[in-house]
Structure formats: C-alpha cells, structure tokens
Design an enzyme around this catalytic site. Structure first.
Site, mmCIF file in Angstrom:
data_model
loop_
_atom_site.group_PDB
_atom_site.id
_atom_site.type_symbol
_atom_site.label_atom_id
_atom_site.label_comp_id
_atom_site.label_asym_id
_atom_site.label_seq_id
_atom_site.Cartn_x
_atom_site.Cartn_y
_atom_site.Cartn_z
ATOM 1 N N LYS A 159 47.634 30.119 36.646
ATOM 2 C CA LYS A 159 49.524 30.519 36.342
ATOM 3 C C LYS A 159 50.263 29.914 37.766
ATOM 4 O O LYS A 159 50.081 30.030 39.163
ATOM 5 C CB LYS A 159 49.268 32.191 36.347
ATOM 6 C CG LYS A 159 50.855 32.886 36.861
ATOM 7 C CD LYS A 159 50.669 34.329 36.617
ATOM 8 C CE LYS A 159 52.982 34.342 36.885
ATOM 9 N NZ LYS A 159 52.645 35.705 37.515
ATOM 10 N N ALA A 206 49.224 38.836 33.303
ATOM 11 C CA ALA A 206 49.543 38.286 34.437
ATOM 12 C C ALA A 206 49.842 38.627 35.718
ATOM 13 O O ALA A 206 50.231 39.497 35.919
ATOM 14 C CB ALA A 206 51.064 37.572 34.202
ATOM 15 N N ILE A 241 50.133 44.896 39.725
ATOM 16 C CA ILE A 241 48.228 45.214 39.900
ATOM 17 C C ILE A 241 48.336 44.248 41.698
ATOM 18 O O ILE A 241 47.885 43.999 42.668
ATOM 19 C CB ILE A 241 47.486 43.330 39.117
ATOM 20 C CG1 ILE A 241 47.602 43.821 37.723
ATOM 21 C CG2 ILE A 241 46.356 43.466 40.199
ATOM 22 C CD1 ILE A 241 46.251 42.951 37.000
ATOM 23 N N LEU A 281 49.728 53.019 38.058
ATOM 24 C CA LEU A 281 50.429 53.702 36.861
ATOM 25 C C LEU A 281 50.651 54.834 37.148
ATOM 26 O O LEU A 281 51.817 55.867 36.921
ATOM 27 C CB LEU A 281 49.944 53.128 35.678
ATOM 28 C CG LEU A 281 49.978 52.487 35.428
ATOM 29 C CD1 LEU A 281 49.904 52.158 33.942
ATOM 30 C CD2 LEU A 281 51.402 51.309 35.699
ATOM 31 N N GLY A 316 39.612 54.565 35.097
ATOM 32 C CA GLY A 316 38.793 53.475 35.124
ATOM 33 C C GLY A 316 40.014 52.333 34.848
ATOM 34 O O GLY A 316 40.821 52.409 35.737
ATOM 35 N N THR A 321 42.232 48.414 35.071
ATOM 36 C CA THR A 321 42.566 48.159 36.072
ATOM 37 C C THR A 321 42.747 48.569 37.735
ATOM 38 O O THR A 321 41.348 48.401 38.529
ATOM 39 C CB THR A 321 43.290 47.251 36.148
ATOM 40 O OG1 THR A 321 43.180 46.555 34.901
ATOM 41 C CG2 THR A 321 43.561 46.124 37.238
ATOM 42 N N ALA A 322 43.234 49.660 37.712
ATOM 43 C CA ALA A 322 43.284 50.504 39.019
ATOM 44 C C ALA A 322 41.834 50.862 39.587
ATOM 45 O O ALA A 322 42.089 50.814 40.774
ATOM 46 C CB ALA A 322 44.300 51.313 38.879
ATOM 47 N N VAL A 373 47.892 45.877 29.055
ATOM 48 C CA VAL A 373 48.748 44.553 28.811
ATOM 49 C C VAL A 373 48.615 43.752 30.132
ATOM 50 O O VAL A 373 49.960 43.191 29.995
ATOM 51 C CB VAL A 373 49.623 44.482 27.828
ATOM 52 C CG1 VAL A 373 49.173 45.603 26.944
ATOM 53 C CG2 VAL A 373 50.479 46.269 29.097
#
Length: 491
Positions: A75, A47, A338, A325, A11, A13-14, A44
């Site tokens: 941002k 951004a 990301i 990752l 699971g 983000t990726a 983490v």
C-alpha cells in the site's frame, strides 16, 4: 507491585499484537491470552499505516513470510474519489514534497503558476506517480524519501501472530469470561471462565473489542463521544472476487451520498465496505450502494458493523490497559485502527521494560498521550469532510456546515492565512500528509510567501516541470505491483 503475570483478554489483531510484543520484550514475565473461538472478531482492518513495518522489524518478522501468510499486498497510500467534487480524485501517499517552507518549498513554487497547464501537484510525489500507474518498488538507499504500508486479511494476520506468540511462550486459554473479580483498590483480581476456571493476573490488557469488558463494562470508564464531529456510525463489509490482472498498490475511498466506500486489494480477493451515517441514509440503501461499487462478484453476504466514534476517558485505569477497539474507534478513512493499537502497545512496552511498577504520573502521561493521538487523528479525518465542495446531499451539506474542534479550526486558519502547516504534539500525520489533502481539495493559502519570488519565475516553472518529468521517467522503469509482489513471494 511488579507485573509478573500479564493477562490479555481477547484475541484478534489487537490481542495478538499485544501478546506477541509482551512475549518478545518482557523475558521472564508470564503472558496469558484468554479468548473464545465462539466470539467473532471484527476483522475488517485490512489496510494499514507505515508504522506497522517498524512493529514487524522490532519483532523480527520477515516481510515475505508476513505477506504470504496474510494474502497481503503493498500500500502506497489512498486514492480519494469524488471527495472534493464528483468526477475528481486525488491521492494521499506516504511521500515527500520536499521543503514545506521558504522559497524552496515545492508547493509554493507550484502555486506561482496556476495557468501554466502543469500536471497535478500529486505528480510531484514519487509514490503518488507509482500509485497512479499501478507500480511498486520498495525505497532503496539512494531513492527519494517515501514509505509504504500493507493491505492484508486481518483474521489471517491474527492467526499468523498467534503462531509466533505461542512459540515465544504465550499461554493461550480458551474460554468465555462470565465474571470479573475486583481487588480492594478497585482494580481487577481475576477472570472467571464459563467452565469455572479462574485466571489471575497482576496486569490485564483489555482487547475485548467494542464490548470493552474490563475497561468499559467492569471499571465503568466513561466514553468521550466524537459523533457530533464524525457522525458515521455503521459500516457494511463484503469481500468480492478480483477482476483483471491489475493489482492496485493503494486503498480506494469513494465518497457516496452519506459516507464513503473502501476498496482494498488482496492477493486472492478484494475487501469492500461502506461507512455511513444512519442519520442520513437507511441501512438497506447503504447496503445497495456498496454492492453497486463492487468490481467483481460478492463472495459473501454483506456484514453490518455498528460503532460510535470516540474513546474511553482513560486508556489505563487501575491495573487495566485497553488496547484497540476496547479503548475507542475512529472511522477507517486513513487506516489508523491498527496504528493506534501499535501506539498503545509500544508505549506500554516502554513503560514495562523499565522494570517494577509503573508510577501514577507515568500512567497519566500514557493516558494524555493516547488521548491526544485520538484527537489529532480525529482532526485529520475531519479535514477530509470539511474541505469538500460537495453540497449535493444533506450529509455533505451538514459536514460542510459543522462546527470544528478548535485545534482543527486553528490549523486550517494558519494554512489559509499564512501557508504554515502547523503541527501539534502527538501528531499521527506529518506536514506532507496534511499538504496532500489540502492540495487534493484545492485548498490553497490566500496569500503567498513573498520570498518565493527570490527564485526567478522561469527557473521556478522549469523546476516543477522537470521534477514531474523526472518522476514519470523513473516510474516507467518500476515493475508493476503484481510483478514486484510475485518476486518477493518467489512466484
């Protein structure tokens, strides 16, 4: 064979970015995501890069809903503090410096007047001026050309995408993988879970994080190590309480003795971290340096992350595609983690939407493209280190003396000798971004383009002064970041 059943492992983000895209763009395909609540995510990556807005647009995700669900903020770019020398800073924002070549190049005319007491070159860029004044507004139809990204809580973002993906038909399976069955051709046939369930698939998306369970551990895909160029290998991360009413619309990156510290403002807290090299500093000292950087009270104990910069030799091997990752890592200096997930997902979707099996030559093209993306971003990150004037610690001395990749060395040579911002294929950053770093580091060409003198000197000087003045006047009417965010969120 066609890919009627796609299994996403992991699971975070990726994983949920991949699953949401697959469910949205591949109607009729079964998408199953396998994850375990007992396995934590890195979480983490708070951004981002402006391309995430395109991802949200394609998936039909409203900006306000996303910001509300993830404690997100806007941002405009990154403020680099103490990178060239201590006590000096500059900004890399997602803005436009006008023409980059010829007599109408803004930077070229700016450099004609080194003793004219001009504002910094960054003040010739609209989002930089907004960032310097803690203001924000989205670009309008008639506004100057600039872009923006977001800060957000990565764990909340994964949950937000999970809800969307499940509504769009993704099947979520809870469980730990204890065994992987191979096909006769070497690919993956199925995953065995800790309760003896078996998950079969035609195509597997490895989003298992640094473990790289399928691409690395099972298929044995070699790792291409970048650590001789980028020696940072650890990061402490800790949230802190927000302080004061100011909400900065940028990430802050502060150079320290053996690395750098990030500061990322969210609605309810501030994300902080210290990326460092264990070759040059003890991890406990690095932890102390991070805590000294905090604006407010630490809200948890710092968490240590271990990594090696680089990537797998192949991103797509047999019937396994690595995303995130599981494929590799580049330090988060320019917030590209990301972005690289999105690039991988986007290219995968383009190939799968053609229908039928993906030909081997297209798989090779996929791998070549992602490899070059990693290399180009590696070069951009490394430029921040090699242009520094700092020599105050062994780390900075080593970075200044390090041998550069030939691709970066040529780019720097072309700029210094001719003022040309050379671009390769598969670039993650355009010429304006490269120019922002060169200017911030005071790395200007040794020679000037003679055609710059086609514009009379006084006219040139008036031009750069007037542009800075106009931008300052325009930004004075822009709402603060906090005011704009409150309006978008209806608060």
């Amino acid at each position: 064979m066609t890919y009627e059943r796609i299994v996403v492992l992991g699971g975070g983000t990726a994983g949920w970015m991949a699953a949401t895209a697959l469910a949205t763009g591949l109607k009729g395909t079964t998408v199953e995501l396998v994850e375990s609540e007992d396995i934590g995510t890195v979480g983490v990556g708070e951004a981002t890069f402006p391309s995430i807005r395109n991802y949200h647009q394609i998936l039909g995700i409203p900006e306000a809903d996303f910001l509300r669900a993830t404690n997100g903020t806007y941002k405009l770019g990154i403020r680099f503090r103490d990178w060239r020398v201590k006590g000096e800073d500059y900004y890399h924002t997602f803005g436009d410096f006008g023409m980059l070549n010829g007599p109408e190049s803004l930077w070229g005319q700016y450099r004609r007047h080194p003793r004219a007491n001009l504002p910094t070159f960054g003040e010739q860029c609209l989002p930089t001026v907004m960032a310097m004044n803690d203001r924000f507004c989205a670009p309008g139809k008639d506004a100057a050309n600039f872009n923006y990204a977001y800060h957000f809580d990565a764990n909340l973002y994964a949950r937000f995408l999970r809800d969307i993906a499940l509504k769009r038909g993704v099947r979520r399976t809870e469980g730990k993988v204890v065994d992987v069955a191979r096909r006769p051709d070497g690919g993956i046939a199925s995953l065995k879970l800790d309760d003896d369930r078996v998950v079969k698939g035609d195509l597997f998306i490895d989003c298992s994080g640094f473990a790289s369970l399928l691409l690395g551990r099972t298929l044995g895909e070699p790792f291409v190590d970048f650590s001789h160029w980028l020696p940072v290998d650890r990061a402490w991360a800790v949230p802190s309480a927000p302080v004061g009413d100011t909400l900065t619309p940028y990430t802050r990156a502060t150079a320290l003795d053996a690395g750098w510290a990030w500061r990322i403002p969210l609605q309810d807290r501030t994300g902080n971290g210290h990326v460092f090299s264990t070759r040059f500093i003890d991890k406990e000292k690095a932890r102390d340096q991070l805590l000294q950087q905090l604006d407010g009270e630490a809200l948890a104990e710092p968490r240590l992350l271990r990594f090696t910069t680089g990537h797998r030799a192949k991103f797509w091997s047999h019937n396994v595609v690595g995303i995130g990752l599981a494929t590799g890592f580049l330090e988060p200096l320019e917030s590209t983690s990301i972005y690289l997930v999105q690039v991988g997902v986007g290219r995968l979707m383009t190939l799968l939407q053609r229908g039928g099996p993906v030909a081997l030559e297209l798989v090779d093209t996929y791998n070549t493209g992602l490899t070059r993306q990693f290399e180009r971003i590696r070069d951009f990150i490394l430029m921040h280190y090699c242009l520094t004037a700092r020599r105050d610690t062994p780390f900075w001395q080593a970075m200044a003396a390090a041998e550069l990749p030939e691709t970066l060395a040529y780019k720097l040579h072309a700029w210094r000798e001719t003022g040309v911002l050379h671009q390769y294929d598969e670039e993650g950053f355009d010429g304006h971004s490269w120019l922002a770093i060169h200017a911030g580091m005071q790395n200007w060409p040794a020679r000037s383009d003679p055609t710059l003198k086609l514009i009379p000197e006084e006219q040139s000087l008036d031009w750069v002064r007037e542009r800075a003045s106009q931008l300052a006047t325009a930004v004075a009417t822009v709402p603060t970041h906090r005011e704009y965010l409150a309006k978008i969120l209806g608060r």
